[in-house]
Design an enzyme around this catalytic site. Structure first.
Site, PDB file in Angstrom:
ATOM      1  CB  CYS A   1      -0.902   0.018   1.222  1.00 37.04           C
ATOM      2  SG  CYS A   1      -1.856   1.551   1.367  1.00 37.04           S
TER       3      CYS A   1
ATOM      4  CB  CYS B   1      -2.157   4.725   4.090  1.00 36.36           C
ATOM      5  SG  CYS B   1      -3.576   4.032   3.208  1.00 36.36           S
ATOM      6  CB  SER B   2      -0.360   0.971   6.540  1.00 29.64           C
ATOM      7  OG  SER B   2      -1.403   1.586   7.283  1.00 29.64           O
ATOM      8  CB  CYS B   3      -4.649  -0.729   2.529  1.00 29.30           C
ATOM      9  SG  CYS B   3      -5.324   0.947   2.556  1.00 29.30           S
TER      10      CYS B   3
END
Lengths: 221, 224
Positions: free
Chosen positions: A126, A129-131
């Protein structure tokens, strides 16, 4: 192609984003500088206002520390290895299939499974962000959220894989999935050779977290 | 137009350091920051897109110096003040001036399992016909900014702007973050997985057969 919203929105202002803040004006700058104290201060104020139940925070933490983790994903992978009808249904529409196994909820609302083959190796990142598919893998590891992984996985996946000790043959293509929407991706690693006689528990031990992100391969027994 | 979070393709970050044995949380405050953010989200004063944007619009200086969960806490503090849930005075004094009118919405411990299990699906009934099918060639918009709000939230990464790729999956209609992050409602649009050859994105692709696939909303795309 413009969004139909464009024309209506010309000159529009988001009241919550009138201007970017300067860092020293940001409300967060009013909290103490040390991270643990910042979090403590915010929790204290919110609890005093009746907006936070500290026991609910404990319950959230316990969920992701002890209840939800990569064993869930490993269960799905092994079933796909063992049952071809399941595997096909999973690749066709993963969300209801994994929900039937009890894996659903926050950050796993829309699941897609992608299968590694001798021709294609899949890998998930991702960049924005940090999905990450929480119900199947738990919370993301530190490196998944790092600038280095987010910046480099899309541009030089093979160099990144080498840092994980993974070296792909030249005739295997890499497909990097950048999770820019609410779709969460699970990689189905290739089943290692020589595992025909293993039972479900033994197979699950071969399925590492990283193999389901695509930065690793399934272990060989 | 760009912000620091849009870092896909950037040079100079050094090696990735795998940490397969690292604990889920290195410090207890990180777990607390996560839980606090999830619980505060349950007050219903913002949605997921708003909270992502709150992290992205931290000043570049803060975005770069804060660790992951420090960004979460800073963005949460900003949102709580911007939405009138807390005052600046309360933050600076470290104590509440009085109870909140929102206290009826507080997430209780016995509700946590159900709330996490429910999640927040982003699919919606389609209001626009899908313009593309799997196999269609598409070009992503050449500038990746939010078209509704200057500096607003968007999910077209800069590295994937202005490139030609192929639709590989149609995900149905989903909430459009560029609108949803700014109070314009769900504004659902068809969402596609689009595969770009590495050679369409990078000056020095590692391998001619490699691809990057990103999920892109219909208004980010045009026929190619």
């Amino acid at each position: 192609m413009h969004s139909p919203l464009d024309a209506a929105a010309i000159g529009r202002h988001d009241p919550f984003m009138p201007h970017d803040h300067h860092d020293h004006d940001d409300p967060h700058a009013l909290l103490p500088p040390e991270p643990a104290l910042r979090v403590k201060a915010l929790e204290t104020i919110l609890t005093q206002k009746g907006l936070i139940d500290p026991l609910a925070l404990d319950a959230i933490i316990d969920t992701y520390e002890t209840k939800i983790g990569p064993r869930n994903g490993a269960r799905v992978v092994v079933r796909a290895w063992q049952d071809d009808a399941f595997r096909r249904a999973l690749l066709e529409d993963a969300t209801p299939v994994v929900a039937d196994m009890g894996f659903f909820g926050r950050q796993g609302e829309h699941m897609v499974a992608v299968e590694n083959t001798p021709q294609v190796h899949n890998m998930v990142v991702c960049t924005l962000c940090s999905c990450y598919p929480w119900p199947l893998l738990g919370l993301p590891p530190g490196w998944y959220k790092s600038d280095a992984y987010r910046a480099r996985a899309v541009r030089e996946p093979r160099a990144v894989l080498a840092e994980f000790g993974v070296h792909l043959p030249a005739d295997q293509a890499v497909r990097v999935w950048d999770s820019t929407a609410e779709i969460r991706y699970l990689v189905i690693p290739q089943r290692p050779a020589g595992t025909q006689g293993l039972d479900t528990a033994a197979l699950m031990d071969l399925v590492t977290r990283d193999s389901m992100i695509g930065t690793g391969l399934a272990r060989t027994p | 137009m760009s912000r620091l979070h849009d870092m896909g393709g950037r040079h100079g970050d050094g090696p990735v350091r795998p940490d397969s044995d690292a604990p889920q949380f290195e410090h207890p405050w990180q777990a607390r920051a996560l839980a606090l953010t999830l619980a505060a989200g349950g007050l219903g004063q913002w949605n997921l897109d708003v909270s992502r944007h709150a992290r992205e619009r931290l000043s570049p200086k803060d975005y770069a110096r804060f660790s992951y969960f420090e960004k979460w806490i800073a963005a949460l503090a900003n949102l709580l003040v911007e939405r009138g849930v807390l005052t600046r005075k309360e933050l600076s004094e470290g104590r509440a001036d009085g109870p909140s009118a929102l206290a009826g919405k507080t997430l209780r411990a016995d509700q946590v399992a159900a709330v996490l299990a429910k999640g927040a699906p982003s699919d919606r009934p389609a209001t626009t016909a899908p313009q593309f099918q799997p196999g269609d060639r598409v070009r992503s918009r050449r500038i990746s900014g939010n078209r509704l709000f200057d500096g607003g939230h968007t999910r077209l990464p800069g590295y994937a702007a202005g490139a030609v790729g192929q639709v590989v999956r149609v995900h149905g209609a989903h909430v459009f973050p560029d609108a949803s992050a700014h109070g314009l409602g769900d504004a659902p649009e068809p969402l596609y997985a689009v595969a770009f050859p590495a050679s369409a994105l990078w000056t020095h692709p590692e391998h001619p057969a490699d691809e990057v696939i990103t999920d892109l909303w219909q208004s980010y795309l045009e026929p190619a």
